[in-house]
Enzyme design. Structure first.
Site, short mmCIF file in Angstrom:
data_model
loop_
_atom_site.label_atom_id
_atom_site.label_comp_id
_atom_site.label_asym_id
_atom_site.label_seq_id
_atom_site.Cartn_x
_atom_site.Cartn_y
_atom_site.Cartn_z
N GLU A 72 0.77 -1.06 -0.06
CA GLU A 72 0.09 0.09 -0.27
C GLU A 72 0.95 1.20 -0.05
O GLU A 72 1.92 1.55 0.61
CB GLU A 72 -1.22 0.30 1.14
CG GLU A 72 -1.98 0.89 0.89
CD GLU A 72 -2.74 1.49 2.24
OE1 GLU A 72 -4.11 2.31 2.01
OE2 GLU A 72 -3.17 0.41 3.39
N ASP A 124 9.74 7.07 1.16
CA ASP A 124 9.22 6.93 0.22
C ASP A 124 9.70 5.56 -1.23
O ASP A 124 10.28 4.95 -1.00
CB ASP A 124 10.39 7.70 -0.81
CG ASP A 124 10.05 8.50 -2.38
OD1 ASP A 124 8.97 7.86 -2.53
OD2 ASP A 124 10.93 9.16 -3.30
N ASP A 147 -2.70 12.05 -3.66
CA ASP A 147 -3.09 14.32 -3.92
C ASP A 147 -3.60 14.11 -5.24
O ASP A 147 -3.00 13.72 -6.19
CB ASP A 147 -1.87 14.93 -2.76
CG ASP A 147 -1.94 16.34 -3.35
OD1 ASP A 147 -3.38 16.44 -4.21
OD2 ASP A 147 -1.90 16.61 -2.65
N LYS A 223 -14.88 7.67 6.95
CA LYS A 223 -15.47 8.32 7.13
C LYS A 223 -15.77 10.36 6.15
O LYS A 223 -16.76 10.53 5.51
CB LYS A 223 -15.03 9.29 8.40
CG LYS A 223 -15.36 8.13 9.22
CD LYS A 223 -14.88 8.90 11.04
CE LYS A 223 -15.22 7.93 11.94
NZ LYS A 223 -14.53 8.31 13.12
N PHE A 224 -14.92 10.24 5.01
CA PHE A 224 -14.66 10.88 4.11
C PHE A 224 -15.26 11.06 3.57
O PHE A 224 -16.14 11.69 2.46
CB PHE A 224 -13.08 11.24 3.53
CG PHE A 224 -12.10 12.13 3.13
CD1 PHE A 224 -12.41 13.80 3.36
CD2 PHE A 224 -12.17 11.77 1.89
CE1 PHE A 224 -12.48 14.57 1.96
CE2 PHE A 224 -12.47 12.85 0.38
CZ PHE A 224 -11.72 13.76 0.75
#
Length: 243
Positions: A72, A124, A147, A223-224
């Site tokens: 992940e 990283d 992102d 939740k988001f």
């Protein structure tokens, strides 16, 4: 979130011997570690945190068993990661995240839920991929809600691009899968296009009918995400397998 660059001038020539990383899995951001997260680092960090080293990982040694291993990349605060690991105890989860509060939060969840099938690399993911993961070693890869870099001029900073996907594909076993999820449609379209163009990968869904995959049962709604769905926001899952 901020990103460091070798120069403020994109045309500037780097100093002799300088190393410029063209792909990275994160950008630097600040955050505060709570007392509970700090305690988790002290109590279980030695058991579940792996040191970065430029040598291939021995999965059986670090997980103390032989089992399918899922990578992940960027687990945030670890909510979904912990739920998936609890749902799939027969699988190992190797999780990369550089941000200390998120790592601490996942360590705390590991303790709270009694999980044993997670190991964390606070490094990283691109360097982990290049130096610690052997070709054909992974059974799956999860990249959930990276992102999206909404502004067009920032799209080049998005994680899911052809060079990284090519690397990921080589690390998957034949039949292994790459699962990406995003709540930003333009990014979903880019992810789908990049994965479709990678010759080592094949869409799990018939592109002639529906290019995006239904949400796999193992991926929980955070939740988001639930809040976004109630507001009418979409979520797109893209799942490809190594041919």
């Amino acid at each position: 979130m901020t990103e460091t660059n070798p120069s403020s001038d994109p045309e500037a020539t780097p100093p002799a011997g300088a190393h410029i990383r063209t792909i990275r899995s994160f950008v630097r951001r600040t955050g505060r570690t709570t007392l509970g997260q700090a305690k988790a680092f002290a109590d279980v960090g030695p058991q579940f945190l792996l040191p970065y080293a430029a040598t291939p990982l021995d999965f059986e040694a670090v997980f103390q068993r032989g089992a399918p291993t899922i990578l992940e990349i960027g687990f945030g605060m670890g909510e979904a990661t912990a739920q998936i690991a609890a749902l799939l105890p027969e699988k190992n989860f190797l999780c990369c995240e550089v941000h200390t509060p998120g790592v601490g939060a996942l360590l705390k969840r590991i303790t709270e839920h009694g999980l044993t099938n997670i190991r964390i690399l606070q490094h990283d993911a691109v360097e982990v991929l290049d130096n610690m993961l052997a070709p054909g070693s992974l059974d799956g890869v999860h990249i959930f809600f990276p992102d999206p870099w909404h502004k067009k001029k920032h799209n080049k900073r998005r994680l899911i691009q052809a060079p990284l996907v090519a690397r990921l594909a080589t690390r998957l076993k034949p039949g292994g899968y790459l699962h990406c999820a995003t709540d930003w449609q333009p990014y979903a379209e880019q992810i789908l296009a990049v994965l479709t163009a990678e010759p080592l990968l094949s869409n799990t869904v018939d592109a002639a009918s529906e290019a995006y995959a239904p949400k796999p049962a193992y991926r929980p709604l955070t939740k988001f995400e639930n809040r976004g769905i109630k507001l009418g926001h979409g979520v797109w899952d893209v799942v490809f397998t190594r041919v």
